[in-house]
Write an enzyme that holds these catalytic residues in place. Structure first.
Site, PDB file in Angstrom:
ATOM      1  N   ASP A 242       0.853  -1.191   0.000  1.00 24.59           N
ATOM      2  CA  ASP A 242       0.000   0.000   0.000  1.00 24.59           C
ATOM      3  C   ASP A 242       0.893   1.246   0.000  1.00 24.59           C
ATOM      4  O   ASP A 242       1.846   1.313  -0.767  1.00 24.59           O
ATOM      5  CB  ASP A 242      -0.963  -0.044   1.202  1.00 24.59           C
ATOM      6  CG  ASP A 242      -2.102   0.951   1.079  1.00 24.59           C
ATOM      7  OD1 ASP A 242      -3.102   0.629   0.417  1.00 24.59           O
ATOM      8  OD2 ASP A 242      -1.997   2.059   1.629  1.00 24.59           O
ATOM      9  N   TYR A 395      -3.671  11.258   1.378  1.00 23.23           N
ATOM     10  CA  TYR A 395      -4.082  11.109  -0.015  1.00 23.23           C
ATOM     11  C   TYR A 395      -4.081  12.460  -0.729  1.00 23.23           C
ATOM     12  O   TYR A 395      -3.615  12.575  -1.865  1.00 23.23           O
ATOM     13  CB  TYR A 395      -5.470  10.461  -0.095  1.00 23.23           C
ATOM     14  CG  TYR A 395      -5.446   8.984   0.189  1.00 23.23           C
ATOM     15  CD1 TYR A 395      -5.478   8.057  -0.854  1.00 23.23           C
ATOM     16  CD2 TYR A 395      -5.375   8.505   1.491  1.00 23.23           C
ATOM     17  CE1 TYR A 395      -5.434   6.691  -0.605  1.00 23.23           C
ATOM     18  CE2 TYR A 395      -5.330   7.144   1.754  1.00 23.23           C
ATOM     19  CZ  TYR A 395      -5.362   6.242   0.703  1.00 23.23           C
ATOM     20  OH  TYR A 395      -5.297   4.896   0.963  1.00 23.23           O
ATOM     21  N   HIS A 452      -4.545  -7.798  -0.386  1.00 24.25           N
ATOM     22  CA  HIS A 452      -3.854  -6.522  -0.213  1.00 24.25           C
ATOM     23  C   HIS A 452      -3.063  -6.441   1.091  1.00 24.25           C
ATOM     24  O   HIS A 452      -1.992  -5.852   1.132  1.00 24.25           O
ATOM     25  CB  HIS A 452      -4.891  -5.397  -0.262  1.00 24.25           C
ATOM     26  CG  HIS A 452      -4.319  -4.030  -0.245  1.00 24.25           C
ATOM     27  ND1 HIS A 452      -3.611  -3.498  -1.306  1.00 24.25           N
ATOM     28  CD2 HIS A 452      -4.337  -3.060   0.717  1.00 24.25           C
ATOM     29  CE1 HIS A 452      -3.236  -2.270  -1.018  1.00 24.25           C
ATOM     30  NE2 HIS A 452      -3.652  -1.978   0.206  1.00 24.25           N
TER      31      HIS A 452
END
Length: 476
Positions: A242, A395, A452
């Site tokens: 990630d 983000y 993930h």
């Protein structure tokens, strides 16, 4: 001549529609040859590292000197903190789910009530704190931020070689993701073991959040290099998934002389350029021509086709990214105030990103790979530190500028690299695509299962792949 005969046989096995698709793709081959030549000439001119830079993310002005002390840290709680959590849980207002929806609309509120009941009546936060504190934890101030990290040394074993390794988490995870893999790396009976450092990304969990705009993966990479230098390490291995995969990649681009090897379980590449587009057009029919294996074809195209698997699925699963990349504080206000809202928001990712098929299940398949106690411990790290908003801001900091203008996206990675491709990762990147960025791939593994959150889901598989990669680099 033999190659031509093979091509003729391959073409004759295709139906008319497939042949037409190949003709369309083939019409670009002549131009593609020139583009490919230009591409490799251009690639050769690319820089092999990115500037280190500097920064200050603390409150107020930067002081004349920084306090470089490293001090112990332990997770703590209070009865008042726990009671406040219970009071908020007890006031939760639920919305009934639509019939027969599973997790297609997000976290199913019928199953959410079960999770919350466990949280309220069975989950023991004080017990989980004791688990969190079983590994030595520290903080140190770097660029104005108190950076939290775990530092685990292996027990002394005669003849065992010990190498430093940094593990970096992502969103919506934390250092707790690594608690199942830590003993496999540090307490191994193998000839090789690791001294492991697991930092919390600033703004996540127990690391202080930046007070100023602009803290992105490049800043995190620089901070983590400074952390390793402060701990006395001059060269070390890196592993990440990630955001951790991007941060550690930036670390390898920034100071390649310090990175002995880079191991990733989330791969990224740009879905454009002649080579990629050509391989998408022709790869399903002549995979060997574009460097695909049968497993690449299965993972890229499956039974639904490339567009469905790699575009529409991604669009369906990246709504959070658009919110957090534009207005994180608006959405963050709600989940920072409601523990149940926070749990639903985060745990839905642990369901879907583990396996897209979990969306069809009423319980989201959460307890197939995780225990509720483990999942809620990660939630409690976000809740008790109030770090969900600052983690969401990461983000925006990384997406608010034109990504194409970021130097790290135009810089290759030249350190030894190991890539672990898990079958249920959000997107599959074949080795032939990965080579565009990673120029020194020592190992590329098709992992047999997992998604993930590799370290959390399949710690043994990830540890084994990391170990075999490091042994190749070290020539053991």
């Amino acid at each position: 001549m033999q190659t031509i005969e093979v091509l003729k046989q391959a073409l004759s096995s295709l139906d008319p529609t497939q042949q037409q698709q190949l003709l369309v793709a083939g019409s670009a081959v002549a131009v593609g040859g020139l583009l490919t030549c230009y591409y490799w000439v251009y690639q050769g001119t690319k820089t092999k590292r990115i500037p280190i830079g500097d920064g200050w993310w603390g409150a107020g002005e930067k002081p004349q000197s920084e306090d470089e002390k490293v001090f112990p840290f332990q997770v703590q709680t209070s009865d008042e903190e726990i009671q406040d959590l219970y009071d908020r849980i007890d006031r939760t207002r639920y919305t009934e789910p639509l019939e027969d929806t599973g997790f297609q609309y997000g976290f199913n509120s019928t199953y959410l009530k079960k999770v919350v009941s466990h949280w309220r009546h069975q989950f023991n936060w004080k017990k989980q704190i004791a688990i969190l504190n079983k590994y030595p934890q520290f903080k140190t101030n770097i660029e104005g931020l108190d950076v939290h990290f775990i530092h685990v040394r292996p027990p002394h074993r005669e003849g065992q070689r010990v190498l430093p390794l940094m593990l970096v988490h992502g969103w919506p995870g934390s250092v707790y993701e690594f608690y199942r893999i830590l003993p496999l790396l540090t307490n191994s009976l193998d000839s090789l073991a690791f001294e492991v450092i697991c930092p919390s990304i600033p703004g996540y969990g127990f690391s202080e959040a930046p007070h100023k705009q602009g803290f992105d993966t490049l800043a995190a990479a620089r901070v983590f290099h400074k952390l390793m230098e402060r701990l006395g390490f001059s060269d070390y291995y890196l592993q990440g998934g990630d955001w951790g995969s991007i941060i550690t990649t930036n670390m390898a681009q920034m100071k390649p002389e310090c990175v002995k090897g880079l191991h990733l379980n989330m791969l990224t590449n740009k879905l454009r350029g002649f080579g990629v587009l050509f391989s998408i057009l022709i790869g399903r029919y002549l995979p060997w021509l574009v460097g695909f294996t049968r497993e690449d074809v299965r993972r890229l195209f499956g039974s639904v086709g490339f567009m469905e698997r790699n575009f529409y699925e991604i669009i369906r699963e990246t709504g959070y990214l658009h919110i957090q990349g534009t207005k994180p504080d608006s959405a963050g206000c709600g989940v920072n105030d409601s523990p149940v809202g926070l749990a639903a928001y985060i745990l839905e990712k642990f369901s879907t990103w583990t396996d897209f098929n979990n969306r069809d299940l009423e319980d989201g398949g959460l307890e197939r790979k995780f225990t509720l106690d483990d999942l809620l411990t990660n939630i409690m790290i976000y809740w008790t530190t109030g770090s969900i908003v600052s983690s969401m801001r990461f983000y925006k900091e990384n997406l608010k500028t034109n990504i194409d203008n970021r130097l790290d996206n135009h810089t290759g990675v030249y350190v030894p690299t190991g890539l672990a491709a898990f079958p249920n990762e959000v997107r599959h990147v074949p080795q032939s695509w990965a080579r565009d960025r990673f120029r020194n791939i020592y190992s590329y593994s098709y992992m047999p299962r997992g998604g993930h959150f590799a370290a959390f889901e399949e710690p043994q598989l990830l540890a084994d792949d990391l170990l075999q990669f490091v042994k190749k680099v070290e020539k053991l």
